[in-house]
Design a protein around this motif. Sequence first.
Motif, PDB file in Angstrom:
ATOM      1  N   PHE A 179       0.825  -1.216   0.000  1.00  0.00           N
ATOM      2  CA  PHE A 179       0.000   0.000   0.000  1.00  0.00           C
ATOM      3  C   PHE A 179       0.854   1.260   0.000  1.00  0.00           C
ATOM      4  CE2 PHE A 179      -4.240  -1.577   1.969  1.00  0.00           C
ATOM      5  CZ  PHE A 179      -4.464  -2.312   0.818  1.00  0.00           C
ATOM      6  N   GLN A 180       1.840   1.281   0.891  1.00  0.00           N
ATOM      7  CA  GLN A 180       2.510   2.552   1.168  1.00  0.00           C
ATOM      8  C   GLN A 180       3.724   2.784   0.295  1.00  0.00           C
ATOM      9  OE1 GLN A 180       2.841   2.010   5.539  1.00  0.00           O
ATOM     10  NE2 GLN A 180       1.370   3.686   5.632  1.00  0.00           N
TER      11      GLN A 180
ATOM     12  N   GLY B  46       2.041   3.618  -3.066  1.00  0.00           N
ATOM     13  CA  GLY B  46       1.959   4.828  -2.252  1.00  0.00           C
ATOM     14  C   GLY B  46       1.665   6.078  -3.056  1.00  0.00           C
ATOM     15  N   ARG B  47       2.371   6.243  -4.202  1.00  0.00           N
ATOM     16  CA  ARG B  47       2.185   7.439  -5.013  1.00  0.00           C
ATOM     17  C   ARG B  47       0.739   7.544  -5.476  1.00  0.00           C
ATOM     18  NH1 ARG B  47       6.686   8.905  -8.379  1.00  0.00           N
ATOM     19  NH2 ARG B  47       5.379   9.835  -9.971  1.00  0.00           N
TER      20      ARG B  47
ATOM     21  N   LEU C 292     -10.923  14.118   6.525  1.00  0.00           N
ATOM     22  CA  LEU C 292     -11.876  14.203   5.421  1.00  0.00           C
ATOM     23  C   LEU C 292     -13.171  13.494   5.761  1.00  0.00           C
ATOM     24  CD1 LEU C 292     -10.172  13.895   1.989  1.00  0.00           C
ATOM     25  CD2 LEU C 292     -11.858  15.521   2.755  1.00  0.00           C
TER      26      LEU C 292
ATOM     27  N   GLN D  33      -6.849  12.602   5.075  1.00  0.00           N
ATOM     28  CA  GLN D  33      -7.894  11.587   4.970  1.00  0.00           C
ATOM     29  C   GLN D  33      -8.622  11.412   6.288  1.00  0.00           C
ATOM     30  OE1 GLN D  33      -8.978   9.874   2.057  1.00  0.00           O
ATOM     31  NE2 GLN D  33      -7.884  11.735   1.496  1.00  0.00           N
TER      32      GLN D  33
ATOM     33  N   LYS E 241     -14.680  18.709   0.063  1.00  0.00           N
ATOM     34  CA  LYS E 241     -13.293  19.127   0.330  1.00  0.00           C
ATOM     35  C   LYS E 241     -13.173  20.567   0.814  1.00  0.00           C
ATOM     36  CE  LYS E 241     -10.270  15.889  -1.272  1.00  0.00           C
ATOM     37  NZ  LYS E 241      -8.933  15.535  -1.627  1.00  0.00           N
TER      38      LYS E 241
ATOM     39  N   TYR F  52     -19.533   2.807  -4.832  1.00  0.00           N
ATOM     40  CA  TYR F  52     -18.490   3.736  -4.416  1.00  0.00           C
ATOM     41  C   TYR F  52     -17.955   4.419  -5.673  1.00  0.00           C
ATOM     42  CZ  TYR F  52     -18.588   1.422   0.081  1.00  0.00           C
ATOM     43  OH  TYR F  52     -18.986   0.944   1.284  1.00  0.00           O
TER      44      TYR F  52
ATOM     45  N   ILE G 128      -7.128   3.936   1.726  1.00  0.00           N
ATOM     46  CA  ILE G 128      -6.627   5.152   1.081  1.00  0.00           C
ATOM     47  C   ILE G 128      -5.739   5.929   2.050  1.00  0.00           C
ATOM     48  CG2 ILE G 128      -7.290   7.387   0.105  1.00  0.00           C
ATOM     49  CD1 ILE G 128      -9.792   6.029  -0.975  1.00  0.00           C
TER      50      ILE G 128
ATOM     51  N   SER H  38       2.397   6.868   2.263  1.00  0.00           N
ATOM     52  CA  SER H  38       3.641   6.504   1.575  1.00  0.00           C
ATOM     53  C   SER H  38       4.741   6.103   2.568  1.00  0.00           C
ATOM     54  CB  SER H  38       4.122   7.649   0.691  1.00  0.00           C
ATOM     55  OG  SER H  38       3.248   7.785  -0.390  1.00  0.00           O
ATOM     56  N   ILE H  39       5.962   6.491   2.293  1.00  0.00           N
ATOM     57  CA  ILE H  39       7.072   5.943   3.089  1.00  0.00           C
ATOM     58  C   ILE H  39       7.210   6.669   4.422  1.00  0.00           C
ATOM     59  CG2 ILE H  39       9.565   5.529   3.131  1.00  0.00           C
ATOM     60  CD1 ILE H  39       9.327   5.157   0.059  1.00  0.00           C
TER      61      ILE H  39
ATOM     62  N   ILE I  62      -4.038   4.869   4.703  1.00  0.00           N
ATOM     63  CA  ILE I  62      -2.755   4.205   4.942  1.00  0.00           C
ATOM     64  C   ILE I  62      -1.865   4.337   3.716  1.00  0.00           C
ATOM     65  CG2 ILE I  62      -1.652   1.976   5.308  1.00  0.00           C
ATOM     66  CD1 ILE I  62      -3.996   1.250   7.111  1.00  0.00           C
ATOM     67  N   GLY I  63      -2.436   4.072   2.553  1.00  0.00           N
ATOM     68  CA  GLY I  63      -1.657   4.139   1.324  1.00  0.00           C
ATOM     69  C   GLY I  63      -1.100   5.528   1.072  1.00  0.00           C
ATOM     70  N   SER I  64      -1.906   6.556   1.363  1.00  0.00           N
ATOM     71  CA  SER I  64      -1.463   7.914   1.061  1.00  0.00           C
ATOM     72  C   SER I  64      -0.336   8.362   1.990  1.00  0.00           C
ATOM     73  CB  SER I  64      -2.634   8.882   1.142  1.00  0.00           C
ATOM     74  OG  SER I  64      -3.072   8.991   2.475  1.00  0.00           O
TER      75      SER I  64
ATOM     76  N   PHE J  88       5.047   4.328   6.112  1.00  0.00           N
ATOM     77  CA  PHE J  88       5.534   2.956   6.241  1.00  0.00           C
ATOM     78  C   PHE J  88       6.501   2.833   7.416  1.00  0.00           C
ATOM     79  CE2 PHE J  88       8.515  -0.451   4.842  1.00  0.00           C
ATOM     80  CZ  PHE J  88       7.598  -1.487   4.832  1.00  0.00           C
TER      81      PHE J  88
ATOM     82  N   LEU K 103     -12.237  -0.183  -6.275  1.00  0.00           N
ATOM     83  CA  LEU K 103     -13.268   0.063  -5.264  1.00  0.00           C
ATOM     84  C   LEU K 103     -14.204  -1.138  -5.226  1.00  0.00           C
ATOM     85  CD1 LEU K 103     -13.987   3.756  -6.231  1.00  0.00           C
ATOM     86  CD2 LEU K 103     -12.894   2.956  -4.143  1.00  0.00           C
TER      87      LEU K 103
ATOM     88  N   ASN L  27      -8.850  13.618  -5.069  1.00  0.00           N
ATOM     89  CA  ASN L  27     -10.186  13.050  -5.164  1.00  0.00           C
ATOM     90  C   ASN L  27     -10.645  12.523  -3.819  1.00  0.00           C
ATOM     91  OD1 ASN L  27      -9.834  13.474  -7.879  1.00  0.00           O
ATOM     92  ND2 ASN L  27      -9.107  11.395  -8.219  1.00  0.00           N
ATOM     93  N   ARG L  28     -11.896  12.170  -3.797  1.00  0.00           N
ATOM     94  CA  ARG L  28     -12.367  11.461  -2.629  1.00  0.00           C
ATOM     95  C   ARG L  28     -13.354  10.401  -3.085  1.00  0.00           C
ATOM     96  NH1 ARG L  28     -17.413  14.213   0.170  1.00  0.00           N
ATOM     97  NH2 ARG L  28     -17.204  12.305   1.331  1.00  0.00           N
ATOM     98  N   VAL L  29     -13.528   9.423  -2.239  1.00  0.00           N
ATOM     99  CA  VAL L  29     -14.463   8.360  -2.554  1.00  0.00           C
ATOM    100  C   VAL L  29     -15.776   8.685  -1.876  1.00  0.00           C
ATOM    101  CG1 VAL L  29     -14.970   5.929  -2.230  1.00  0.00           C
ATOM    102  CG2 VAL L  29     -12.677   6.645  -2.840  1.00  0.00           C
TER     103      VAL L  29
ATOM    104  N   GLN M 249      -4.516  10.103  -5.177  1.00  0.00           N
ATOM    105  CA  GLN M 249      -5.959   9.944  -4.991  1.00  0.00           C
ATOM    106  C   GLN M 249      -6.418  10.738  -3.781  1.00  0.00           C
ATOM    107  OE1 GLN M 249      -7.122   5.912  -4.212  1.00  0.00           O
ATOM    108  NE2 GLN M 249      -9.259   6.294  -4.755  1.00  0.00           N
ATOM    109  N   ALA M 250      -5.659  10.641  -2.707  1.00  0.00           N
ATOM    110  CA  ALA M 250      -6.051  11.320  -1.475  1.00  0.00           C
ATOM    111  C   ALA M 250      -6.002  12.836  -1.654  1.00  0.00           C
ATOM    112  CB  ALA M 250      -5.135  10.890  -0.337  1.00  0.00           C
TER     113      ALA M 250
ATOM    114  N   TYR N 153      -1.922   6.213  -4.283  1.00  0.00           N
ATOM    115  CA  TYR N 153      -2.846   6.484  -3.181  1.00  0.00           C
ATOM    116  C   TYR N 153      -2.783   7.943  -2.756  1.00  0.00           C
ATOM    117  CZ  TYR N 153      -4.590   1.863  -1.849  1.00  0.00           C
ATOM    118  OH  TYR N 153      -5.241   0.678  -1.797  1.00  0.00           O
ATOM    119  N   SER N 154      -1.571   8.504  -2.675  1.00  0.00           N
ATOM    120  CA  SER N 154      -1.505   9.879  -2.188  1.00  0.00           C
ATOM    121  C   SER N 154      -2.036  10.853  -3.243  1.00  0.00           C
ATOM    122  CB  SER N 154      -0.088  10.247  -1.727  1.00  0.00           C
ATOM    123  OG  SER N 154       0.847   9.914  -2.704  1.00  0.00           O
TER     124      SER N 154
ATOM    125  N   GLN O 166     -11.799   3.806   2.942  1.00  0.00           N
ATOM    126  CA  GLN O 166     -11.124   5.010   3.409  1.00  0.00           C
ATOM    127  C   GLN O 166      -9.848   4.671   4.172  1.00  0.00           C
ATOM    128  OE1 GLN O 166     -11.436   8.041   2.720  1.00  0.00           O
ATOM    129  NE2 GLN O 166     -13.340   7.970   1.591  1.00  0.00           N
TER     130      GLN O 166
END
Lengths: 625, 409
Positions: free
Chosen positions: A36-37, A41-42, B296, B293, A89, A222, B276, B282-283, B278-280, B317, A241, A51-53, A47-48, A44-45, B273
């Motif tokens: 994930f991270q 990671g890129r 949010l 998030q 947002k 979603y 997202i 990153s390192i 956790i993923g956002s 991470f 999703l 955008n939002r879900v 997206q964060a 996801y960040s 959510q």
Amino acid sequence: MSQSHYLASSKQSRARVFRYVAVALFAVIVGRLFLFQVWHGRAYSEQARHNRVRLEILPRIRGEILDRHGRVLAENVLSYCLLFDPFEKEFVSGAADVDEVLTSTAALGGGERLEEWRALIEKGRELPFRPVQLACNLDITQISLIEEHKSRLPGMRIEARPRRSYPHGELACHLLGYVSEARQEEIERSAEGVYQPGDMVGRSGVEESREVALRGRNGKEYVEVDARGRRVEPTPDRPPLPARERPWAGSDVVLTVDLDLQRAAEAALGEERSGAVVVLDPRDGAVLAMASRPGFDPNVFALGLSPGRWRKLNSSPLHPLMNRATQALYPPGSTLKLLTAAAAMEEGVANPATTLEPCTGVYRFGTRGFRCWREEGHGILTLLEAVEASCDVYFYQLGIRLGVDRMAEYARRFGLRSRTGVELQGEKSGFYPTTQWYDKTYGHGRWGKGVRLNLAIGQGEILVTPLGLAVFAASIANGGTLYRPYVVASQVERWDRSRSARRPGRVTPRASPGVSSVTLKALRQAMEAAVSGPLATGRMASVPGIRVAGKTGTAQNPHGQDHALFVGFAPVEAPEVAFAVVVENAGHGGSVAAPVAAAVLRSYFHIQPDTVAVAQPGDTLDTAD
Amino acid sequence: MIQLTEIRRRADLGLMGAALFLAGVGICLVYSTGQGPLAAARASLYLKQLMWLGGGIAAMAAAAALPLRFYDGLAKLLYALSLLALAAVLVIGEVRYGARRWLDLGGFLLQPSEFAKVATILLLARILSDRRTDWTRFRSLTLPLIIALVPTALVFEEPDLGTALSLVFVLFGMLYWAGVPALTLAVLVLPLASMLCSFWWWVWLIFFGLQWAVLHYSGLPVVHYVFVMLGNGVIGAVSNKVWNSLEDYQKERIISFLGSGVDRLGAGYQSVQSKIAIGSGSIVGTGYLKGTQKSLAFLPQQHTDFIFAVLGEEFGFLGCVVVVALYAFIIWKGISIALRSRSRFAGLVCAGVASLLLYHVGLNILMTLGLAPVTGVPLPFLSYGGSSLITCLALVGIMAGISVRVHEF
């Protein structure tokens, strides 16, 4: 287990197993975190950041309610709703203020609801993934105003949602019931697919009893949206999703009711009067019409009822929300002479030709005189003639011979001391007193022997619902079966609607009164005479070309004018309809309730009003019972 | 003034330090979830958590200082008290989010199921430390099973599936440590597996094949394992009926556990959510208090069950790995102490605590990572909530105390 000893292990090896388990678990966790991270990671960040879900509820469509011929009684129409998402947002970043947006929206219209909106949003914060529904049934002016100013109203959007509509207005309102928005505790208590904020819940009548079938299930999806609320297609480098779940429409519910007959029954009761009409098919207990007056327009609940209007409806002295057919208890008056007659014949106290002391207009019992409604008296009558003429004195004498408990026993057998078991909520149980009840209420021996005389003519503490009376009449008509009355003929799945063959309605014989067919035949004979015989009190129920049987009743009402009642069935040779009519505070059963029954029967048998024999001015018609 | 060496002689400082560090991280994260314009309701929760940390430290110190004999003697009383409290919850408990889990003790809410874990571990350890019983015999398991399953049933009734299962997990961990053969434990689990597998007939077939292989090659007499397999067949067959009697939301949770994608509205959203967030991270993360998030469109549970997602977003991470490593250290240490300790009772307590932590840490983090259903189990030390924090610190205190007394009987 004796041979498994070699699997038993040393402490060291057990500790090793514990550690393997822990290492495996933490390896999975760290691996997943890495995926994930670090790996994604890129994405996801990105997206964060942009955008939002959002969770979109795909609204379900409530099933329709149809009459027995498939004519629509309750349907859905599209309505435009104003939704607000306080988690947009702009609000989170501080670029916009929730309250400012609300105030400027209120300035465009709906300003009086600002406080209500604030409360709704406060509640909505508990479900942050769902927009709050601020208003519905917007008109074109409101829609265009909001659309025009959309750029400075972040979080606001307009969505089309189905709304419940009853095309016939007040027609059959008590039977159909109404819907209103799900309450907070219902949303919290229910499983996820059941109620969402803004969903409608059936509150009475069939809308309530068939809620589970009618409501269907919401779908959900979603979606990823950008800062302006526009939908963004997910890119392959992002984790997918959850899949879209489509909404399910509720089943249609087909009633046993006939729209034309229902309309005729309500028209016959009239706009001004209070009362109820129940028409049953005596062959299986199907409810063909169930009218209760005064009524209400169920559409106002779907449109959103203001608390003030709700209070007015709920506390009106006329109780328009009450279904009088099942929830109102009336003294049955002389209609219950049928019960006394049945008990007398079954118990061997009298046979159809038995004559008792002649009626002189008054009957002496102890020190008291009990009057007959006909001051000049009826003279010597047989049992059949006594029913026909509704002679009180004859029935006083039957009451003395039968006693309270034997009459009460027959009331129980005919289901008059219980509920009929119809599926509608809040049905009241009928009541017939017993000696035990009198002892308990007034003390042992502290009540007069005279009560049995009153009970024998249907006065006193006896109470019945119109539906209970109709079931009673139906059981006489069909030769002795008490059916559980039913209002739903079938439930039809949406996709199944084209099928012509529907499942037949559910027919449940509740019990048999255990009354001989000879007795029932005599009762039917007497009831026919009560409409068309020489001494008939129910003459105004007669319909040309149809053999109608019936019994009038005038119930003394301590709170005002007498209630008029009429029960019966037709045609006598092969009964197709059984009915009970109650008109509150209207006077005599023969003059008020019997014509209502005649109007219903004319509608059922398609007999034009112009062929109706109107009572001739020269006729000496006893308007009492 | 007590010398550090004096304390070190009385308790394991590394273990307690790790736990306290995690609790400190927890308070920082709870503070972070209270920041931002939409989080006013959570703004002062960190102060409450700080107060409970004080209580937790006291409980941990006391637990570390008390001698082993004391716990042995106290086990029955604690167990009886916690059963009483669990029963009281079912009668007069406070309802939140549709579950009756809390007792209102004059303003603050107590969650008796957390304390029941301590009591159950102590009593199980006391029973299982009896050396006269042959724990390889099936019959000997009756008493431990009853001891664990009574509180499990009470907790399940609240309903709190996650905590109820934690007691079962602890039971199995302790039974295994007590020397119950793995095969016996497998036979205990097989009916449950049969139940789950019976929903897909081909999975069920595979299950029966595997079951037969394991039972056959473990050397069980044919009559025995045929009997076991028949029993599991019957259980699998009737489970569909039981399934229909469950509450809808329980069904949905179990379904989402089995991974068919149906989950509760909130649960599904939380899962999305949380991933997202956790993923956002990153390192290295977005930085403390800078997560977007979490502020949010997150859920009320971000400071309780989903606090790991906040950690993931703000510390990335690296931060997650540090926290996970600390959990691994505590659990590893627990197993080591169990291994070193000469007292069977002490070993069993440590094995029980290690199992409990393993269950909670594993299930909670896997849940935030979308690998386990949203069951509502807190993350030890980090999640907001007094009962859980105090219980976990007390359990670590017991282990830390045992650590320096491994030679006692």
